[in-house]
Scaffold this motif. Sequence first.
Motif, PDB file in Angstrom:
ATOM      1  N   ARG A 218      65.236  19.208  65.742  1.00 51.40           N
ATOM      2  CA  ARG A 218      66.505  18.679  65.234  1.00 51.40           C
ATOM      3  C   ARG A 218      67.131  19.710  64.309  1.00 51.40           C
ATOM      4  NH1 ARG A 218      68.735  13.803  65.512  1.00 51.40           N
ATOM      5  NH2 ARG A 218      66.785  12.936  66.357  1.00 51.40           N
ATOM      6  N   ASN A 227      64.649  12.736  58.479  1.00 54.35           N
ATOM      7  CA  ASN A 227      64.507  11.308  58.742  1.00 54.35           C
ATOM      8  C   ASN A 227      63.040  11.015  59.043  1.00 54.35           C
ATOM      9  OD1 ASN A 227      64.111  11.007  61.916  1.00 54.35           O
ATOM     10  ND2 ASN A 227      65.663  12.609  61.587  1.00 54.35           N
ATOM     11  N   TYR A 228      62.609   9.832  58.702  1.00 56.87           N
ATOM     12  CA  TYR A 228      61.171   9.561  58.776  1.00 56.87           C
ATOM     13  C   TYR A 228      60.630   9.620  60.199  1.00 56.87           C
ATOM     14  CZ  TYR A 228      61.472   4.710  60.509  1.00 56.87           C
ATOM     15  OH  TYR A 228      61.673   3.604  61.275  1.00 56.87           O
ATOM     16  N   ARG A 229      61.446   9.272  61.190  1.00 52.35           N
ATOM     17  CA  ARG A 229      60.933   9.271  62.574  1.00 52.35           C
ATOM     18  C   ARG A 229      60.517  10.679  63.015  1.00 52.35           C
ATOM     19  NH1 ARG A 229      65.285   5.760  62.631  1.00 52.35           N
ATOM     20  NH2 ARG A 229      64.843   3.612  63.315  1.00 52.35           N
ATOM     21  N   ASP A 230      61.420  11.655  62.805  1.00 57.36           N
ATOM     22  CA  ASP A 230      61.102  13.022  63.221  1.00 57.36           C
ATOM     23  C   ASP A 230      60.006  13.626  62.357  1.00 57.36           C
ATOM     24  OD1 ASP A 230      62.905  13.252  65.366  1.00 57.36           O
ATOM     25  OD2 ASP A 230      64.567  13.696  64.023  1.00 57.36           O
ATOM     26  N   GLU A 232      57.547  12.104  60.761  1.00 62.42           N
ATOM     27  CA  GLU A 232      56.250  11.514  61.099  1.00 62.42           C
ATOM     28  C   GLU A 232      55.721  12.060  62.426  1.00 62.42           C
ATOM     29  OE1 GLU A 232      56.190   7.284  58.758  1.00 62.42           O
ATOM     30  OE2 GLU A 232      56.546   7.237  60.914  1.00 62.42           O
ATOM     31  N   ARG A 233      56.605  12.190  63.399  1.00 64.63           N
ATOM     32  CA  ARG A 233      56.154  12.664  64.713  1.00 64.63           C
ATOM     33  C   ARG A 233      55.743  14.134  64.666  1.00 64.63           C
ATOM     34  NH1 ARG A 233      58.598  15.223  68.589  1.00 64.63           N
ATOM     35  NH2 ARG A 233      60.677  14.930  67.696  1.00 64.63           N
ATOM     36  N   THR A 238      52.462   9.807  57.798  1.00 64.30           N
ATOM     37  CA  THR A 238      53.286   8.656  57.446  1.00 64.30           C
ATOM     38  C   THR A 238      54.075   8.983  56.192  1.00 64.30           C
ATOM     39  OG1 THR A 238      51.606   7.169  58.349  1.00 64.30           O
ATOM     40  CG2 THR A 238      53.283   6.185  56.936  1.00 64.30           C
ATOM     41  N   LYS A 269      60.724  -0.579  58.648  1.00 67.07           N
ATOM     42  CA  LYS A 269      61.824   0.370  58.763  1.00 67.07           C
ATOM     43  C   LYS A 269      62.681   0.405  57.509  1.00 67.07           C
ATOM     44  CE  LYS A 269      65.847   1.479  61.598  1.00 67.07           C
ATOM     45  NZ  LYS A 269      66.640   1.123  62.790  1.00 67.07           N
ATOM     46  N   ARG A 272      61.586   2.728  54.765  1.00 65.41           N
ATOM     47  CA  ARG A 272      61.251   4.117  55.065  1.00 65.41           C
ATOM     48  C   ARG A 272      62.450   5.030  55.133  1.00 65.41           C
ATOM     49  NH1 ARG A 272      57.168   3.149  59.982  1.00 65.41           N
ATOM     50  NH2 ARG A 272      56.528   5.303  59.633  1.00 65.41           N
TER      51      ARG A 272
END
Length: 273
Positions: A218, A227-230, A232-233, A238, A269, A272
């Motif tokens: 990104r 952002n937490y999604r990217d 964390e992945r 976490t 969500k 986070r």
Amino acid sequence: MIRIENVSAGYLNKEVLKNISCDIDKKDFFGIIGKNGAGKSTLLKVLCNLIKPYSGNVFIDDRNINSFSRKEFAKTISFLPQYIDTSLSFTVSEFIMFGRYPYMNMFKIPSDDDYAAIKKVMNFLHIKNFAEKNINELSGGEKQIVLIAQVLVQETDIVVFDEPTSHLDIGNQNDILEILKKLNEKCDKTVILTLHDLNAAGEFCSKLVLIENGSVCRQGTAEEVLNYRDIERVYNTTVVVKTNPISNRPYVIPVSKTGNRHTGFGLKKKNRI
């Protein structure tokens, strides 16, 4: 100002970067983040023409960097690598003088302009009292400022740093990043750097690119990238991402998986981001 176009690169036929493209605008404070081994340093080396890509191109002001002579390129972009040998016995002013090599004649004899440039940079960085000290007598933070001084005397519009705050305490880290911010905002330098500290990246960088396994995951503003999604992945962890109440910039809070399980926090969500 800078266009990285479909670049793949690596070492000994081992591909590290995979078809990377990104743009860096003039006067950006541009941060490159990602896990260890993601390809951050390799990307800087391609950008600074230290290694040739397997495919793709890099352009500065629509000009392919392969068309620059070595001296011309050294007057366009300067680079501070992650590791640099300071074991030899040089005074601070002697060490900084190495940054003036692109401007010297074939005999490498410093001119009045070279000495003037060093004086100007040392005054800017408030290190003129270090001038005659041996570089190995300095603390880690002081030495890092001297390394930055050597980059600045090249007098380039683009300055590139590979993890300039590594191995420094939080106070010295902030001091270094404030210097780079001043270069960006007051001296109109385009600053490009790699960082491991996501909170420092979120606080100081105007643009970020997140590298994952040699590819762009990104890119955009700190708010868009952190952002937490990217996170964390990519980092396999976490986190909670919040907004700094003072600066309104994003900051990332790591969360213990064990602690989360024991407290039953749940990390929904809404908690986070």
